[in-house]
Scaffold this active site. Structure first.
Site, PDB file in Angstrom:
ATOM      1  N   ASP A  59       0.852  -1.192   0.000  1.00 23.61           N
ATOM      2  CA  ASP A  59       0.000   0.000   0.000  1.00 23.61           C
ATOM      3  C   ASP A  59       0.888   1.243   0.000  1.00 23.61           C
ATOM      4  O   ASP A  59       1.982   1.226  -0.570  1.00 23.61           O
ATOM      5  CB  ASP A  59      -0.923  -0.041   1.232  1.00 23.61           C
ATOM      6  CG  ASP A  59      -2.273   0.600   0.975  1.00 23.61           C
ATOM      7  OD1 ASP A  59      -2.309   1.814   0.769  1.00 23.61           O
ATOM      8  OD2 ASP A  59      -3.287  -0.123   0.976  1.00 23.61           O
ATOM      9  N   SER A  82     -11.456  -0.851  -0.072  1.00 25.65           N
ATOM     10  CA  SER A  82     -10.151  -0.891   0.602  1.00 25.65           C
ATOM     11  C   SER A  82     -10.296  -1.304   2.053  1.00 25.65           C
ATOM     12  O   SER A  82      -9.408  -1.931   2.624  1.00 25.65           O
ATOM     13  CB  SER A  82      -9.485   0.485   0.559  1.00 25.65           C
ATOM     14  OG  SER A  82      -8.751   0.671  -0.603  1.00 25.65           O
ATOM     15  N   HIS A  90      -3.369   5.790   3.719  1.00 28.86           N
ATOM     16  CA  HIS A  90      -4.250   4.673   3.385  1.00 28.86           C
ATOM     17  C   HIS A  90      -3.743   3.354   3.948  1.00 28.86           C
ATOM     18  O   HIS A  90      -4.493   2.571   4.539  1.00 28.86           O
ATOM     19  CB  HIS A  90      -4.362   4.624   1.862  1.00 28.86           C
ATOM     20  CG  HIS A  90      -5.341   3.640   1.311  1.00 28.86           C
ATOM     21  ND1 HIS A  90      -4.989   2.355   0.969  1.00 28.86           N
ATOM     22  CD2 HIS A  90      -6.652   3.769   1.004  1.00 28.86           C
ATOM     23  CE1 HIS A  90      -6.043   1.724   0.486  1.00 28.86           C
ATOM     24  NE2 HIS A  90      -7.068   2.560   0.492  1.00 28.86           N
ATOM     25  N   ASN A 125     -14.362   0.839  -6.296  1.00 33.79           N
ATOM     26  CA  ASN A 125     -15.425   1.701  -5.783  1.00 33.79           C
ATOM     27  C   ASN A 125     -16.172   2.476  -6.857  1.00 33.79           C
ATOM     28  O   ASN A 125     -16.668   3.569  -6.598  1.00 33.79           O
ATOM     29  CB  ASN A 125     -14.828   2.723  -4.802  1.00 33.79           C
ATOM     30  CG  ASN A 125     -14.100   2.068  -3.658  1.00 33.79           C
ATOM     31  OD1 ASN A 125     -14.543   1.052  -3.151  1.00 33.79           O
ATOM     32  ND2 ASN A 125     -12.982   2.624  -3.269  1.00 33.79           N
TER      33      ASN A 125
END
Length: 869
Positions: free
Chosen positions: A334, A565, A386, A488
């Protein structure tokens, strides 16, 4: 296994004949016989291309082929050739909520159309219900109103076998395509290339040498793994294109801005490389973004954990490895992790930073051993942090009186940084994934203990890459389980890497177990997990660890975010819990347990559907399933068999067996209820044991006075489990749902049309074959004159008349079952009773097994092989 070995058959089958003449004694021979049964609710298109199959037109609504309400149909359409068959029209009565899925067996260059309309009108709507672009592998439609419908499969270009699943059958996953599009986000002028290796004994050529020979520049990589190549500046790019034989774009390039023109040149170069024998794969260097829907932060309230029965799963996992190298390691690939967050720093193992562009890295250099997240924005207060949020959901420290709890708090997190300012590229991500899996990578090092699970909470819509897919396959071969966010965009367009075969794709639900409004869906979804919906209130998001750099200095906080996520690390954490109770869990075992419904609470349509995959992850069921698989004491859980009931025409009753799985404790059925969609009139009764623990056989009966039509219901068994002391677990309550459908009306039998049965020797070489037809779904066969030896039996259809059985879109079967074929030993005796099942969705080249290229028929298959006895 047979589905691996059958792909090795490359020669035609010999025609079996008795040998004789001269003075040689004739060998003693015997006969093999049995019956092949068409799989339940499997039917075949009336007018396939195989000349041995019975033929009857179903080309228009006036000549429709009737179908039952829950059925799998194998068919074939083509708009080309001397005898085109461009349309197949079926008629079927359906209930609200049922699904129609069309899987195209050979989608390359083929354009099919799935059209559904009420049978009260004879003409289809315009435009049709669901048209597929060339190359589309799957189309789906959901029924919203009970009615009798026409279902039309039409070819708008090309021809292909197909599988049509109506009602409760599982959807067939689309095969990702490697299409090239200037609209995708990728780095202009950069190419991800995997060269074929040199012949055995020949030294592998260095990447720079191979790149120069193609007019390209070597940017990164090494022999044996994907390399990052570049086109260079404008002059170098022109020379590279000339070396690759790519013609100038001309007026098209002149109409584009410089970035688009460079992207177009990049795609042309990739297309040219794919055609070269020395190149195994070539793809753009795609840019990936975190799969999060940002919103203002707030403090934690972890509603998602009870939703997936996580607290009970912690009880079940008591006693799992919790120290030293026995700990399960989850790699979070990530933006990196804020290493000083108090809820994370004691949970971390050594990671790495693979963001190679110093500008994107935002830390002053390229790749380095420090996976700390400096932020993915150059503006204070705008960074997402994130990876820190994802890591907290996976394994934040728990029981420390601070912040949030992690799903698998006994596990350890490997922070691997691959996303920086503006996202992350294919090449950097693949290096990070290879590092996490313990494979060679650009860091020149591998972790002391490779990751058991890798979480990928980012995506790129439509960015399919053969190079990436090969890397994820090699990671899976290492035994590493890869979990990824579905995206998304509220779209069915596949998002990668989640859509790659072998990667667990996770969609998102809200607190009511409904699809989150942003969550992607479609044929590649495997499972659902809490992702949040902050439109329902700030605390409708997922609470986890985060950082705040609004003052210019990072400080630890806790906040809500929403997105797939956030859903993906819930699943990665549950997989880590499973690994903690049984370290031998493999990706293939996980796939099997998931497909069997042993890890999930089934939501939406029965079995698999495109919103939730196989359902909402259930931590209790997942840990119990893994305990059972590993042979450890299993706290009891209820199993109801069969897991669903499809009552055929004329059938008004059935039985369900409620049994206890796991002997380490006691279980009691506390209630059995029946519910109906849309509050329809009750039509089903269930009766069973009324004393004791409620385990045993239950009688299910439908109202015999029902009018003709299709009916649906759900039987729910509630139970309480009391584990014994050997498990270390606590008592809990749960339920099992059994979907029920009933078709009242004319009866239909299973039918596969023309079925070829093949006798193969122990080395998988063809010995003999027959083609069989049936009107009952039973295909008896006999092979006379079989010499002593060991043999295999396989059978399948050839709907597209390509002289291959068991390839994509065809029915297939093997004795005694396709998954576990066994040799038939002939030693001085006849062998009878060789019975097995064949059906669609079982083919070697189809989406169920994802393997094999089919089995060739003998050259005379279509003229001289007819006959069952």
């Amino acid at each position: 296994m047979l589905h691996r070995r059958l792909a090795l058959v490359a020669t035609g089958l010999a025609v079996l004949a008795a040998c004789g003449g001269g003075s040689k004694p004739q060998a003693t021979t015997h006969q093999l016989s049995g019956t092949i049964t068409a799989a339940a609710a499997n039917l075949v298109d009336w007018d396939v291309a195989d000349p041995n199959a019975p033929h009857h037109s179903n080309d228009d609504p006036a000549h429709f082929q009737p179908l039952p309400s829950a059925v799998t149909v194998g068919g074939f359409v083509t708009s080309t050739g001397t005898a085109p068959d461009a349309k197949d029209v079926y008629q079927v009565a359906l209930a609200a909520g049922q699904r129609i899925t069309l899987a195209v067996a050979d989608p390359a260059g083929v354009e099919l159309d799935l059209c559904v309309w009420s049978a009260s009108t004879s003409q289809p709507p315009s435009p049709c219900s669901s048209s597929a672009a060339p190359g589309t592998a799957t189309l789906q439609l959901d029924v919203t109103t009970p009615d009798t419908y026409f279902v039309e499969v039409a070819s708008l270009g090309g021809g292909s076998a197909y599988t049509l699943v109506i009602g409760a059958g599982p959807a067939v996953a689309a095969v990702p395509s490697a299409e090239l599009s200037i609209d995708r986000e990728f780095v202009p002028g950069e190419l991800l290339v995997k060269f074929r290796e040199a012949a055995s004994g020949t030294a592998a050529a260095r990447i720079p040498e191979r790149a120069r020979a193609l007019g390209l520049k070597a940017l990164a990589g090494a022999p044996g793994r994907p390399a990052l190549l570049g086109l260079g500046n404008a002059a170098e790019r022109a020379q590279a294109l000339a070396t690759l034989g790519v013609a100038p774009a001309g007026a098209l390039a002149a109409a584009l801005d410089p970035i688009q023109a460079e992207k177009l040149d990049t795609l042309h170069a990739i297309a040219a490389l794919r055609a070269r024998a020395e190149v195994e794969s070539a793809d753009p260097n795609y840019v990936f973004h975190p799969s999060m829907v940002p919103n203002d932060p707030d403090y934690h309230f972890q509603w998602g954990y009870p939703l997936i029965n996580l607290p009970q799963a912690w009880d079940l996992a008591t006693g799992a490895p919790s120290s030293g190298t026995d700990k399960v390691v989850v790699a979070v690939v990530d933006t990196g992790v804020f290493l000083e967050h108090p809820d994370l720093k004691v949970q971390l193992v050594t990671g790495y930073d693979f963001v190679s562009d110093p500008t994107s890295a935002n830390d002053g250099d390229g790749i380095d051993p420090n996976p700390d997240d400096p932020g993915d924005s150059t503006t204070p207060g705008q960074s997402t942090f994130h990876g820190t949020h994802v890591a907290g959901t996976v394994a934040a420290a728990t029981g420390n009186g601070v912040g949030v709890a992690g799903v698998a708090f006994g596990a350890r997190i490997m922070p691997v940084r691959a996303l920086g300012v503006g996202g992350g590229t294919s090449y950097d991500i693949l290096q990070a994934v290879r590092f996490a899996a313990g494979l060679p990578n650009d860091s020149g090092t591998v972790p002391a203990q490779r990751a058991d699970v890798i979480n990928l909470s980012f995506g790129c819509t439509g960015c399919s890459s053969a190079t990436e897919q090969a890397v994820y396959a090699s990671v899976r071969d290492q035994g590493v389980i890869v979990v990824a966010a579905a995206g998304n965009e509220d779209s069915s367009t596949p998002t990668y890497p989640a859509a790659y075969p072998g990667v667990i794709s996770v969609s998102a639900v809200d607190g009511q177990k409904a699809k989150a409004p942003y969550s992607n869906y479609g044929a590649t979804i495997d499972v659902a997990a809490p992702g949040g919906n902050m439109a329902a209130g700030t605390n409708g998001g997922i609470a986890s660890t985060l950082a705040d750099d609004s003052t210019g200095t990072r400080k630890p906080i806790y906040a809500f975010l929403q997105g797939t996520s956030m859903a993906s690390p819930h699943v990665a954490g549950v997989v880590a819990l499973m690994k903690s109770v049984c370290s031998s869990l493999t990706p293939a075992q996980l796939d099997f347990l998931l497909s069997e419904g042993q890890l999930t609470d089934d939501l939406g349509d029965p079995r698999r559907d495109d919103l939730f995959g196989f359902g909402l992850i259930d931590a209790v069921k997942a840990v119990q399933a893994e305990l059972q698989q590993c042979g450890k004491p299993v706290p009891p859980i209820l199993q109801v068999s069969p897991s669903r009931l499809d009552l055929a025409p004329g059938q008004t009753s059935a039985t369900l067996d409620a049994t206890q799985v796991g002997t380490a404790g006691t279980l009691t059925v506390t209630g059995v209820t029946v519910s109906y969609p849309n509050n329809t009139t009750p039509w089903l009764t269930v009766s069973g044991p009324t004393t004791g623990n409620g385990l045993g056989t239950y009688a299910v009966a439908a109202d015999p006075s029902l009018a003709d039509g299709v009916y649906a219901a759900k039987i729910t068994f509630a139970f309480t489990s009391v584990p014994d002391s050997t498990t270390g677990a606590q008592s809990f309550s749960s339920k099992v749902d059994v979907p029920v459908t009933l078709q009242k009306g004319a009866s239909k039998t299973s039918d596969l049309g023309a079925l070829y049965v093949l006798l193969l020797d122990k080395d998988m070489k063809g010995v003999a074959q027959k083609v069989l037809t049936s009107t009952t779904g039973q295909y008896p066969f006999t092979f006379p004159g079989v010499a002593d030896g060991s043999y295999y039996l396989a059978a399948g259809t050839d709907l597209d008349n390509d002289n291959m059985i068991c390839d994509a879109g065809e029915a297939c079967g093997a004795w005694p079952t396709l998954g576990v074929p066994t040799q038939v030993v002939v030693k001085g005796n006849d062998v009878t009773g060789l019975d097995f099942v064949a059906g669609f969705g079982r083919s070697l080249g189809g989406s169920v097994l994802q393997a094999g290229r089919g089995i060739p028929l003998a050259p005379a298959a279509k003229s001289a092989a007819r006959g069952g006895r």
